[in-house]
Design an enzyme around this catalytic site. Sequence first.
Site, mmCIF file in Angstrom:
data_model
loop_
_atom_site.group_PDB
_atom_site.id
_atom_site.type_symbol
_atom_site.label_atom_id
_atom_site.label_comp_id
_atom_site.label_asym_id
_atom_site.label_seq_id
_atom_site.Cartn_x
_atom_site.Cartn_y
_atom_site.Cartn_z
ATOM 1 N N ASP A 43 0.862 -1.182 0.000
ATOM 2 C CA ASP A 43 0.000 0.000 0.000
ATOM 3 C C ASP A 43 0.893 1.225 0.000
ATOM 4 O OD1 ASP A 43 -0.051 1.016 3.132
ATOM 5 O OD2 ASP A 43 0.002 -1.167 3.007
ATOM 6 N N GLU A 95 -8.535 3.745 12.698
ATOM 7 C CA GLU A 95 -7.542 3.581 13.756
ATOM 8 C C GLU A 95 -7.506 4.846 14.590
ATOM 9 O OE1 GLU A 95 -3.412 3.645 12.064
ATOM 10 O OE2 GLU A 95 -4.482 3.510 10.147
#
Length: 345
Positions: A144, A231
């Site tokens: 990513d 998160e």
Amino acid sequence: MRLSAVSTILLASLTISGCAARGEREAAQTSAPSKEMTSSIAKSQTPTPSVEIGETVSRVERQQALVTSLPADPRPEAFLPSNQGGDEVPLPLQRPLAMLSPANPMPRAMRQQPMQIYSHQFRDAKPINFGTTSPRKLAVHGVDVSRWQGDIDWETLRTQGANFVYIKATDGGDHLDPMFKKNWRAAQQAGLKHGAYHFFYWCRTAGEQADWFIRNVPREAGALPPVIDVEWNGESSCKRRPSREQVLAKMQVFMDKLEKHYGQRPIVYTAPDFYRDNLRGELLNYPFWLRSVAAHPSKVYPGRNWLFWQYSGSGVSHGVDGRIDLNAFHGSAEEWHNWVASSVR
């Protein structure tokens, strides 16, 4: 007498309709945009170029050359919010990427054909001994990326073992990763399976964030399902930590809007502390992408089925300067091909 009454009724109807339409336009123009900003972007002091939807030709005659160079797009989201700087504000110079179609769209049959799997050749600047559960035993690896990887040699990265890539697109309701458009097109040209992810910002409404992602990420044939990255971020300007119930409600709004727009169920990316606080035992019908850089996901997220494992944040690869996140698909090469065939549009 009958003709006069009909005329009067028609005139009254037209007057009421005109007032209602004008009232709606005025209400839209006077609603102030949210002042909340993500921590990753500074608020500009200059007004955002914008244009009022439905404006007359006379107002844009000064921009005629620019207008005629843009493809027609009847959708209202093709424009930015209402004018903040008067009649002299120019029209937008660039349409969002989500409104641009691929130059050479790949036929669906070709998109679903199994692609070559390149073996894992990444190195790790901070290697971890995972023992018998090493990610190296998994067949399909990927990465990513975001702006922090800079210019990427995608052909080299792919042959190093990047069989898929997730690209940072947006966070919050106002920030677009400055490398997203370039990375998206380059990954497509290199033949990588690619998708986009959104970093969720807890000080912005879920609906605003979904709309921002949809505005900037193409609904492209063959793309992987979108990802919501949830998160706790201690470096963010947003210090809010909603309750578990609020977190799940906001996530659901965001994911429902994306699933409706893209026709694909979003993937949930998360880290151990956020998972412990909010997601344990929840969202069992959604695929998960788990960060676990010190142990196998089965030890950090017991009982959770997962699709992707982010096993390193310190990967090293030819094709990229600096560190890169390394990921693996939970399954064999055949299972990867089957999942791609069932997941791409």
